[in-house]
Design a protein around this motif. Sequence first.
Motif, PDB file in Angstrom:
ATOM      1  N   VAL A 228       0.836  -1.204   0.000  1.00 37.39           N
ATOM      2  CA  VAL A 228       0.000   0.000   0.000  1.00 37.39           C
ATOM      3  C   VAL A 228       0.868   1.250   0.000  1.00 37.39           C
ATOM      4  O   VAL A 228       0.613   2.221  -0.725  1.00 37.39           O
ATOM      5  CB  VAL A 228      -0.948  -0.007   1.216  1.00 37.39           C
ATOM      6  CG1 VAL A 228      -1.639   1.359   1.358  1.00 37.39           C
ATOM      7  CG2 VAL A 228      -1.987  -1.106   1.075  1.00 37.39           C
ATOM      8  N   GLY A 229       1.915   1.234   0.823  1.00 33.35           N
ATOM      9  CA  GLY A 229       2.809   2.383   0.883  1.00 33.35           C
ATOM     10  C   GLY A 229       3.483   2.667  -0.440  1.00 33.35           C
ATOM     11  O   GLY A 229       3.613   3.826  -0.860  1.00 33.35           O
ATOM     12  N   LYS A 230       3.897   1.600  -1.134  1.00 31.52           N
ATOM     13  CA  LYS A 230       4.538   1.773  -2.438  1.00 31.52           C
ATOM     14  C   LYS A 230       3.555   2.320  -3.463  1.00 31.52           C
ATOM     15  O   LYS A 230       3.903   3.175  -4.286  1.00 31.52           O
ATOM     16  CB  LYS A 230       5.109   0.437  -2.918  1.00 31.52           C
ATOM     17  CG  LYS A 230       5.923   0.540  -4.198  1.00 31.52           C
ATOM     18  CD  LYS A 230       6.570  -0.786  -4.542  1.00 31.52           C
ATOM     19  CE  LYS A 230       7.408  -0.648  -5.814  1.00 31.52           C
ATOM     20  NZ  LYS A 230       8.075  -1.933  -6.173  1.00 31.52           N
ATOM     21  N   ALA A 231       2.314   1.843  -3.401  1.00 26.98           N
ATOM     22  CA  ALA A 231       1.294   2.320  -4.338  1.00 26.98           C
ATOM     23  C   ALA A 231       0.940   3.779  -4.105  1.00 26.98           C
ATOM     24  O   ALA A 231       0.598   4.504  -5.042  1.00 26.98           O
ATOM     25  CB  ALA A 231       0.035   1.458  -4.219  1.00 26.98           C
ATOM     26  N   ASN A 232       1.047   4.225  -2.868  1.00 26.35           N
ATOM     27  CA  ASN A 232       0.690   5.607  -2.528  1.00 26.35           C
ATOM     28  C   ASN A 232       1.870   6.574  -2.612  1.00 26.35           C
ATOM     29  O   ASN A 232       1.727   7.758  -2.270  1.00 26.35           O
ATOM     30  CB  ASN A 232       0.106   5.661  -1.108  1.00 26.35           C
ATOM     31  CG  ASN A 232      -1.313   5.119  -1.057  1.00 26.35           C
ATOM     32  OD1 ASN A 232      -2.066   5.214  -2.026  1.00 26.35           O
ATOM     33  ND2 ASN A 232      -1.681   4.540   0.085  1.00 26.35           N
ATOM     34  N   GLU A 233       3.022   6.080  -3.042  1.00 25.00           N
ATOM     35  CA  GLU A 233       4.184   6.953  -3.148  1.00 25.00           C
ATOM     36  C   GLU A 233       3.916   8.115  -4.106  1.00 25.00           C
ATOM     37  O   GLU A 233       3.310   7.938  -5.166  1.00 25.00           O
ATOM     38  CB  GLU A 233       5.401   6.161  -3.655  1.00 25.00           C
ATOM     39  CG  GLU A 233       6.038   5.280  -2.599  1.00 25.00           C
ATOM     40  CD  GLU A 233       7.251   4.536  -3.152  1.00 25.00           C
ATOM     41  OE1 GLU A 233       7.494   4.621  -4.376  1.00 25.00           O
ATOM     42  OE2 GLU A 233       7.937   3.868  -2.366  1.00 25.00           O
ATOM     43  N   GLN A 234       4.366   9.294  -3.722  1.00 20.90           N
ATOM     44  CA  GLN A 234       4.204  10.471  -4.554  1.00 20.90           C
ATOM     45  C   GLN A 234       5.111  10.371  -5.772  1.00 20.90           C
ATOM     46  O   GLN A 234       6.305  10.107  -5.650  1.00 20.90           O
ATOM     47  CB  GLN A 234       4.547  11.737  -3.754  1.00 20.90           C
ATOM     48  CG  GLN A 234       4.234  13.037  -4.460  1.00 20.90           C
ATOM     49  CD  GLN A 234       2.737  13.278  -4.594  1.00 20.90           C
ATOM     50  OE1 GLN A 234       1.954  12.840  -3.750  1.00 20.90           O
ATOM     51  NE2 GLN A 234       2.337  13.965  -5.644  1.00 20.90           N
ATOM     52  N   LEU A 235       4.536  10.530  -6.954  1.00 23.47           N
ATOM     53  CA  LEU A 235       5.334  10.479  -8.177  1.00 23.47           C
ATOM     54  C   LEU A 235       6.231  11.703  -8.243  1.00 23.47           C
ATOM     55  O   LEU A 235       5.810  12.824  -7.934  1.00 23.47           O
ATOM     56  CB  LEU A 235       4.422  10.419  -9.402  1.00 23.47           C
ATOM     57  CG  LEU A 235       3.496   9.193  -9.470  1.00 23.47           C
ATOM     58  CD1 LEU A 235       2.590   9.281 -10.686  1.00 23.47           C
ATOM     59  CD2 LEU A 235       4.306   7.913  -9.503  1.00 23.47           C
TER      60      LEU A 235
END
Length: 374
Positions: A228-235
Amino acid sequence: MTEIKQDFENIKFEQPVYQLVGEKNKQLNVVPFVPTSLLEQLLGQVTIEDVQKHIETVFSAAYFKMLVVGNFKPAEAVDAAQQVNQMLKSQPLPAHSHVPSRMVNIEPGHYIYRHMGEDPNMLNNAVVATFYCGMVTNPKDRTTMALLSQIAKDQFFDQLRTKEQLGYNVGASTNSFSSGKLTLDMMVQGESNPTYLLQRIDSFIYGFRQTLVEFNTVKFDALVESIVGKANEQLTSVDAEASRMWTPIEEATYDFAQLADEVESLQKVRLDDVLDMWDRYINPETAVAYTRVDSQLWAAKASYPSATDMTTWPESILALAGCLESETHMPVDLSDLSHFINTAVTQTSADALASLARQYPVANSTQVLDETAS
């Protein structure tokens, strides 16, 4: 022309597992392709005039997708697409000529595809076991499969690569297409014959359920939190943003909310859901619609079983014969080997091993037997 011929030739010398993945994709996915062997045959017939004519007509009909990223208004993006179309001066490409890639819908069952390697010096064989799983259009299936794959690939590598040392290329991963099912692929490349490699995959599959049953819930929650944390990382770049947006365009789903849906689904998935997916699709003892395709690439130097051998003898005999031939560099009579296996139960283990060693001697076999006995 020489460089193109060399490129075609180099395909034959790629690592077996990479060759096999390419062949597997051609067999299981509906995508236009021309066999490399046919391209090689036709290459000698191509003239400079043919190439020139192709250049002049290649964009006579076209179908293109375009993503405009940056500080543009919608009207400006549309105008950019129209300018590209005007420059190409193309007629619309017929719908039947741009079919999106999708998974072949096969009936439940266990299928085997065998392919012979063309590199005469290659010693390694390769296998890919493909399991048809949930639907790609179902967010819960996608997220559950992502968790299952993450758990399985670590255990799979540890067992078959680290402990059994079957080869350097060992892995498990998921695949998906715009229409069709998710798949779990388990692949191994090594000097053991493909039948034996697949039996080791089978052994892992039969034992992995217990691994899931005993999997630590705290560790599972940490895995979910990590994904989840990786998916929510700011681009951090326009390229990264464009890449994320391009995926649903390329796959023809146009589901730009897919990532948000998956994050929401991930936070609801429990370990029991992962175990349920394993039992529904991958566990051969419980899966009602068990669908599996085994792709095999046999090295040119390997002893390839005949069609009669494959229908006459069980895979266990073929696998053991391959192991013996690899160690002794001697041909193994399958009838003799089957007879030995069937009668070994009436002898002591030492007598059975001694009988086999006399028939197919291996260097230092006496020393190994002595060490075993001690």
